[in-house]
Write an enzyme that holds these catalytic residues in place. Structure first.
Site, short mmCIF file in Angstrom:
data_model
loop_
_atom_site.label_atom_id
_atom_site.label_comp_id
_atom_site.label_asym_id
_atom_site.label_seq_id
_atom_site.Cartn_x
_atom_site.Cartn_y
_atom_site.Cartn_z
N LYS A 221 0.68 -1.36 0.07
CA LYS A 221 0.03 -0.10 -0.04
C LYS A 221 0.91 1.47 0.03
O LYS A 221 1.73 1.46 1.07
CB LYS A 221 -0.94 -0.02 1.31
CG LYS A 221 -2.27 0.81 1.25
CD LYS A 221 -2.95 0.40 2.52
CE LYS A 221 -4.26 1.42 2.77
NZ LYS A 221 -4.88 1.40 3.95
C1 E4P Z 1 -8.26 1.98 3.68
O1 E4P Z 1 -7.47 1.52 3.28
C2 E4P Z 1 -7.95 3.13 5.08
O2 E4P Z 1 -7.19 2.26 5.97
C3 E4P Z 1 -9.25 3.29 5.69
O3 E4P Z 1 -10.45 3.01 5.04
C4 E4P Z 1 -9.39 4.80 6.46
O4 E4P Z 1 -10.48 4.66 6.99
P1 E4P Z 1 -10.72 6.00 8.27
O5 E4P Z 1 -10.81 7.38 7.21
O6 E4P Z 1 -12.01 5.74 8.92
O7 E4P Z 1 -9.48 6.14 8.79
#
Ligand code: E4P
Length: 226
Positions: free
Chosen positions: A83
């Site tokens: 990622k």
């Molecule tokens: C996705 O890969 C992210 O980890 C995640 O959806 C972030 O979500 P949040 O805005 O609730 O922290």
């Protein structure tokens, strides 16, 4: 649409996996930092629980360092996905790693233009963050819809992962718009399954079964137990 959990908590991941619907996990530095298990044992365990992609986040915007981190993350397990946050350096790393056959999830995408860049850089997944857009009075679902439409028109193979989901409507609308994957916290997973009429209906059927049992003659042993 594949359902993925946005969590690094092993209990939550195991519970969602036991439902038979979990197709992946997304983690990020915030989620990893909440757990007490060390990084490598934790992500290895997550990869072993889930039969699907597990996104593990890098930490840099420098192409060379990201490529090194990407190589090491890709070694963790066959289902590990690297990622990388959207940035010029991140796109450069995405191109290099993708050309090597390493799967990259370009994260922190907030616009259709960023999603076009991710696809052109060869990303395996792009992650638009709906909830964080909604938080600042921008329509996250509208951005997702634009991305899905553009990807379809252009024939991009990059998968659209709808992220930062806050409630079941985000999930349902992501499916309607054609997202390939939706990732959500465990509490949103739980909210998907619950409905007061389901709960009330189950309670009523359970009571009625209990009352009827004495008149129903021989029952299969497991039905007798219920
Ligand atoms: C996705 O890969 C992210 O980890 C995640 O959806 C972030 O979500 P949040 O805005 O609730 O922290």
């Amino acid at each position: 649409m594949k359902l993925s959990i946005d969590s690094a908590n092993l209990d939550e991941i195991r519970k969602a996996a036991a439902w038979g619907v979990l197709r992946g996990v997304t983690t990020n530095p915030t989620l990893i930092g909440r757990e007490e298990t060390g990084f490598l044992p934790l992500v290895k365990e997550i990869c072993s629980i889930v039969d699907g992609d597990v996104s593990i986040e890098t930490s840099s915007d420098d192409t060379d360092l990201l490529v090194r981190q990407g190589h090491e993350i890709a070694q963790i397990a066959d289902n590990a996905v690297v990622k990388i946050a959207m940035s010029p350096g991140g796109l450069g790393a995405c191109r290099i790693l993708s050309d090597e056959g390493i799967k990259v999830n370009v994260t922190l995408a907030f616009t259709a233009s960023q999603a076009i860049l991710a696809a052109e850089a060869g990303a395996y997944i792009v992650s638009p963050f709906l909830g964080r857009l909604d938080d600042i009075s921008t329509d996250g679902l509208r951005v997702l819809s634009d991305i899905c439409e553009i990807y379809s028109v252009q024939g991009y193979e990059t998968q659209v992962l709808s992220a930062s989901l806050r409630h079941p409507v985000h999930v349902v609308e992501s499916a309607r718009m054609g997202a390939d994957i939706a990732t959500m916290p465990f509490k949103v997973f739980e909210a998907l399954v619950r409905h007061p009429l389901t709960d009330a209906g189950f309670e009523r059927f359970t009571d009625d079964w209990e009352a009827a049992k004495p008149h129903l003659g021989e029952l299969p042993p497991s039905m007798q137990e219920a």
